[in-house]
Design a protein around this motif. Structure first.
Motif, PDB file in Angstrom:
ATOM      1  N   ALA A  71     -32.486 -46.098  32.832  1.00 51.78           N
ATOM      2  CA  ALA A  71     -33.547 -46.245  33.761  1.00 51.78           C
ATOM      3  C   ALA A  71     -33.163 -45.896  35.432  1.00 51.78           C
ATOM      4  O   ALA A  71     -34.403 -45.990  35.777  1.00 51.78           O
ATOM      5  N   GLY A  72     -31.906 -45.808  35.552  1.00 50.34           N
ATOM      6  CA  GLY A  72     -31.715 -45.123  36.855  1.00 50.34           C
ATOM      7  C   GLY A  72     -31.145 -46.108  37.713  1.00 50.34           C
ATOM      8  O   GLY A  72     -30.997 -45.746  39.044  1.00 50.34           O
ATOM      9  N   ILE A  73     -30.555 -47.352  37.280  1.00 47.73           N
ATOM     10  CA  ILE A  73     -29.684 -48.281  38.142  1.00 47.73           C
ATOM     11  C   ILE A  73     -28.489 -48.537  37.471  1.00 47.73           C
ATOM     12  O   ILE A  73     -28.164 -48.160  36.178  1.00 47.73           O
ATOM     13  N   VAL A  74     -27.418 -48.982  38.054  1.00 43.83           N
ATOM     14  CA  VAL A  74     -26.053 -48.995  37.634  1.00 43.83           C
ATOM     15  C   VAL A  74     -26.038 -50.340  36.689  1.00 43.83           C
ATOM     16  O   VAL A  74     -26.428 -51.355  37.220  1.00 43.83           O
ATOM     17  N   GLY A  75     -25.778 -50.191  35.398  1.00 44.29           N
ATOM     18  CA  GLY A  75     -25.517 -51.134  34.552  1.00 44.29           C
ATOM     19  C   GLY A  75     -24.180 -51.763  34.500  1.00 44.29           C
ATOM     20  O   GLY A  75     -23.294 -50.869  34.581  1.00 44.29           O
ATOM     21  N   SER A  76     -23.948 -53.052  34.128  1.00 45.14           N
ATOM     22  CA  SER A  76     -22.586 -53.440  34.117  1.00 45.14           C
ATOM     23  C   SER A  76     -22.449 -54.617  32.964  1.00 45.14           C
ATOM     24  O   SER A  76     -23.454 -55.085  32.701  1.00 45.14           O
ATOM     25  N   PHE A  77     -21.174 -54.871  32.776  1.00 39.62           N
ATOM     26  CA  PHE A  77     -20.793 -55.950  32.036  1.00 39.62           C
ATOM     27  C   PHE A  77     -19.467 -56.383  32.153  1.00 39.62           C
ATOM     28  O   PHE A  77     -18.613 -55.861  32.604  1.00 39.62           O
ATOM     29  N   PRO A  78     -19.141 -57.443  31.901  1.00 34.22           N
ATOM     30  CA  PRO A  78     -17.867 -58.118  32.108  1.00 34.22           C
ATOM     31  C   PRO A  78     -16.889 -57.819  30.828  1.00 34.22           C
ATOM     32  O   PRO A  78     -17.378 -57.949  29.768  1.00 34.22           O
ATOM     33  N   ALA A  79     -15.963 -57.323  31.106  1.00 34.24           N
ATOM     34  CA  ALA A  79     -14.954 -57.016  30.128  1.00 34.24           C
ATOM     35  C   ALA A  79     -14.833 -57.974  28.908  1.00 34.24           C
ATOM     36  O   ALA A  79     -14.722 -57.839  27.841  1.00 34.24           O
ATOM     37  N   LEU A  80     -14.695 -59.232  29.528  1.00 35.95           N
ATOM     38  CA  LEU A  80     -14.331 -60.336  28.697  1.00 35.95           C
ATOM     39  C   LEU A  80     -15.614 -60.866  27.741  1.00 35.95           C
ATOM     40  O   LEU A  80     -15.382 -61.472  26.962  1.00 35.95           O
ATOM     41  N   GLU A 129     -20.693 -42.239  25.457  1.00 36.23           N
ATOM     42  CA  GLU A 129     -21.319 -41.226  24.527  1.00 36.23           C
ATOM     43  C   GLU A 129     -22.727 -41.359  24.682  1.00 36.23           C
ATOM     44  O   GLU A 129     -23.433 -40.157  24.468  1.00 36.23           O
ATOM     45  N   GLU A 130     -23.412 -42.518  24.745  1.00 38.74           N
ATOM     46  CA  GLU A 130     -24.960 -42.518  24.522  1.00 38.74           C
ATOM     47  C   GLU A 130     -25.262 -41.946  26.081  1.00 38.74           C
ATOM     48  O   GLU A 130     -26.527 -41.412  26.024  1.00 38.74           O
ATOM     49  N   LEU A 131     -24.815 -42.342  27.264  1.00 37.64           N
ATOM     50  CA  LEU A 131     -24.817 -41.972  28.225  1.00 37.64           C
ATOM     51  C   LEU A 131     -24.829 -40.446  28.392  1.00 37.64           C
ATOM     52  O   LEU A 131     -25.809 -39.670  29.128  1.00 37.64           O
ATOM     53  N   ASP A 132     -23.888 -39.734  27.885  1.00 38.68           N
ATOM     54  CA  ASP A 132     -23.411 -38.300  27.771  1.00 38.68           C
ATOM     55  C   ASP A 132     -24.738 -37.605  27.039  1.00 38.68           C
ATOM     56  O   ASP A 132     -25.229 -36.702  27.340  1.00 38.68           O
ATOM     57  N   ARG A 133     -25.167 -38.083  25.761  1.00 39.57           N
ATOM     58  CA  ARG A 133     -26.300 -37.567  25.053  1.00 39.57           C
ATOM     59  C   ARG A 133     -27.612 -37.641  25.957  1.00 39.57           C
ATOM     60  O   ARG A 133     -28.209 -36.664  26.030  1.00 39.57           O
ATOM     61  N   HIS A 134     -27.759 -38.583  26.769  1.00 39.92           N
ATOM     62  CA  HIS A 134     -29.021 -38.830  27.285  1.00 39.92           C
ATOM     63  C   HIS A 134     -28.872 -37.674  28.519  1.00 39.92           C
ATOM     64  O   HIS A 134     -30.098 -37.198  28.845  1.00 39.92           O
ATOM     65  N   ASN A 135     -27.798 -37.541  29.298  1.00 44.86           N
ATOM     66  CA  ASN A 135     -27.508 -36.617  30.369  1.00 44.86           C
ATOM     67  C   ASN A 135     -27.756 -35.193  29.950  1.00 44.86           C
ATOM     68  O   ASN A 135     -28.452 -34.369  30.521  1.00 44.86           O
ATOM     69  N   GLN A 136     -27.476 -35.083  28.713  1.00 46.02           N
ATOM     70  CA  GLN A 136     -27.511 -33.527  28.116  1.00 46.02           C
ATOM     71  C   GLN A 136     -28.983 -33.354  27.752  1.00 46.02           C
ATOM     72  O   GLN A 136     -29.376 -32.137  27.951  1.00 46.02           O
ATOM     73  N   ALA A 137     -29.794 -34.414  27.437  1.00 45.01           N
ATOM     74  CA  ALA A 137     -31.044 -34.099  26.990  1.00 45.01           C
ATOM     75  C   ALA A 137     -32.092 -34.308  28.193  1.00 45.01           C
ATOM     76  O   ALA A 137     -33.378 -33.749  28.027  1.00 45.01           O
ATOM     77  N   ASN A 138     -31.513 -34.744  29.196  1.00 43.54           N
ATOM     78  CA  ASN A 138     -32.466 -35.123  30.507  1.00 43.54           C
ATOM     79  C   ASN A 138     -31.735 -34.576  31.566  1.00 43.54           C
ATOM     80  O   ASN A 138     -31.468 -35.507  32.568  1.00 43.54           O
ATOM     81  N   PRO A 139     -31.439 -33.445  31.870  1.00 43.71           N
ATOM     82  CA  PRO A 139     -30.814 -32.784  32.937  1.00 43.71           C
ATOM     83  C   PRO A 139     -31.458 -33.167  34.291  1.00 43.71           C
ATOM     84  O   PRO A 139     -30.901 -33.163  35.259  1.00 43.71           O
ATOM     85  N   ASP A 140     -32.597 -33.324  34.411  1.00 45.22           N
ATOM     86  CA  ASP A 140     -33.418 -33.666  35.420  1.00 45.22           C
ATOM     87  C   ASP A 140     -33.554 -34.927  35.809  1.00 45.22           C
ATOM     88  O   ASP A 140     -33.938 -35.464  36.708  1.00 45.22           O
ATOM     89  N   ARG A 141     -33.022 -36.129  34.725  1.00 44.73           N
ATOM     90  CA  ARG A 141     -33.251 -37.349  34.945  1.00 44.73           C
ATOM     91  C   ARG A 141     -31.986 -38.082  34.455  1.00 44.73           C
ATOM     92  O   ARG A 141     -32.069 -38.669  33.273  1.00 44.73           O
ATOM     93  N   PRO A 142     -30.857 -37.583  34.951  1.00 48.60           N
ATOM     94  CA  PRO A 142     -29.349 -38.164  34.461  1.00 48.60           C
ATOM     95  C   PRO A 142     -29.596 -39.683  34.740  1.00 48.60           C
ATOM     96  O   PRO A 142     -30.242 -40.503  35.538  1.00 48.60           O
ATOM     97  N   ALA A 143     -28.523 -40.433  33.687  1.00 50.17           N
ATOM     98  CA  ALA A 143     -28.284 -41.809  33.552  1.00 50.17           C
ATOM     99  C   ALA A 143     -27.719 -42.121  35.018  1.00 50.17           C
ATOM    100  O   ALA A 143     -26.850 -41.323  35.390  1.00 50.17           O
ATOM    101  N   ALA A 144     -27.670 -43.257  35.425  1.00 54.40           N
ATOM    102  CA  ALA A 144     -26.705 -43.879  36.451  1.00 54.40           C
ATOM    103  C   ALA A 144     -25.496 -44.269  35.959  1.00 54.40           C
ATOM    104  O   ALA A 144     -25.249 -44.394  34.612  1.00 54.40           O
ATOM    105  N   PRO A 145     -24.509 -44.369  36.798  1.00 52.09           N
ATOM    106  CA  PRO A 145     -23.157 -44.768  36.211  1.00 52.09           C
ATOM    107  C   PRO A 145     -23.214 -46.091  35.675  1.00 52.09           C
ATOM    108  O   PRO A 145     -24.007 -46.903  36.055  1.00 52.09           O
ATOM    109  N   PHE A 146     -22.157 -46.502  34.903  1.00 51.17           N
ATOM    110  CA  PHE A 146     -21.966 -47.849  34.422  1.00 51.17           C
ATOM    111  C   PHE A 146     -20.719 -48.481  35.480  1.00 51.17           C
ATOM    112  O   PHE A 146     -19.897 -47.946  35.750  1.00 51.17           O
ATOM    113  N   ALA A 147     -20.739 -50.018  35.118  1.00 51.74           N
ATOM    114  CA  ALA A 147     -19.552 -50.732  35.941  1.00 51.74           C
ATOM    115  C   ALA A 147     -19.099 -51.453  34.695  1.00 51.74           C
ATOM    116  O   ALA A 147     -19.865 -52.316  33.980  1.00 51.74           O
ATOM    117  N   VAL A 148     -17.502 -52.035  34.960  1.00 47.18           N
ATOM    118  CA  VAL A 148     -17.143 -53.037  34.288  1.00 47.18           C
ATOM    119  C   VAL A 148     -16.678 -54.178  35.193  1.00 47.18           C
ATOM    120  O   VAL A 148     -15.771 -53.706  36.027  1.00 47.18           O
TER     121      VAL A 148
END
Length: 322
Positions: free
Chosen positions: A33-42, A63-82
């Protein structure tokens, strides 16, 4: 200036990592959706004898974000955080650092302690490290130990929260720090995101509104409680973890406790070990921030981001007319 990894977001928002609630489904939806997503490692807890679940989660997200980016080069996913809980009771910390380093996690969020070696691990794999703080003293220590940015956790934030006004906290940090600064505390609308920037933060750090999403790993009752409650339903207590945090009063009552007569616990009782009995005992005490009065329904995470974006654009336009 923000580091490149934090530039180009749909709106200046990082979704905060929430205990139990944040998992791969929510993170992937937030990033798409275009914002940084995150989760606790624990949150990634495997059964004894099983391979580390954190490995599987990172592989799936990447892998899922890579697939999204390949299918949507004009609307890539935001990075994620841990999020790494940097506390002495977290016996998994070294293992989880190694896993995140190997998977080249782009954004590392550290909590409950600043550690040089965690920041170095993030940098060594090309990532950045953001540390959450509740006051100016902790902010200075985090930067001294190599953090790239700060998350100012102000009064009203969900879960572990600081006591200071966001105005005071951001103001003091900005007197000496001109690097990345995120603000957490009661931010649940696009207008509040803009307000955070006006105060001096670069990005907003939002958690509680994403509890009431379809992808959140939360019980239906928890999600509905978020929708039904408001700021008056939030109680601050150190009883449940040893550190002051904000919780839903209705969930406290359901556990047989009086939210107006809660005891306190010392920080020395804080325990993030996997078999911590206290965490299990309070598993039905649900955290939330004071901004939940703006949340009225359970929707897909993408819809929540869409609303935040529309409100943010509208607020900017309104301010431009003043």
């Amino acid at each position: 200036m923000l580091p490149p990894i934090l530039q180009g977001l749909r709106i200046p928002v990082v979704a905060s990592p929430m205990f139990i609630v944040s998992g791969p489904e929510l993170v992937i939806a937030q990033c798409k959706a275009g914002i940084v997503g995150s989760f606790p490692a624990l949150n990634a807890r495997e059964k004894p004898g099983e391979p580390p679940l954190l490995e599987a989660w990172l592989t799936r997200i990447t892998e899922e974000l890579d697939r999204h980016n390949q299918a949507n080069p004009d609307r890539p996913a935001a990075p994620f955080a841990v999020n790494q809980i940097v506390h002495r009771s977290n016996a998994r910390l070294e293992r989880d650092i190694e896993i995140c380093h190997r998977h080249k996690v782009p954004i590392w969020i550290t909590s409950l302690g600043a550690r040089v070696e965690v920041n170095e691990a993030a940098h060594d794999c090309g990532g950045i490290a953001l540390h959450d703080v509740i006051n100016n003293v902790f902010a200075r220590k985090a930067i001294e130990k190599g953090a790239d940015g700060l998350i100012a956790v102000a009064a009203g934030a969900g879960g572990h929260a600081g006591p200071q006004s966001p105005f005071a906290l951001v103001q003091e940090i900005r007197e000496w720090w001109d690097g990345p600064l995120l603000l957490s505390g009661s931010i649940a609308t696009g207008r509040a995101v803009l307000a955070a920037q006006v105060m001096g933060a670069d990005l907003a750090y939002i958690g509680s509104p994403f509890i009431a999403t379809e992808e959140a790993n939360a019980q239906a009752e928890y999600k509905q409680m978020i929708c039904d409650a408001g700021a008056m339903d939030i109680v601050t207590s150190s009883l449940f973890t040893g550190v002051s945090g904000n919780y839903l009063a209705p969930s406290i009552r359901r556990a047989g406790l009086d939210p107006d007569r809660l005891g306190a616990a010392d920080a020395e009782t804080m325990n993030f070990a996997e078999d911590a009995s206290k965490a299990k005992a309070w598993s039905q005490i649900w955290g939330a921030g004071q901004g939940i009065g703006a949340v009225h329904d359970v929707v897909p995470a993408a819809t929540r981001v869409e609303r935040l974006a529309a409100e943010y654009v509208s607020a900017k336009a309104e301010m431009a007319r003043l």
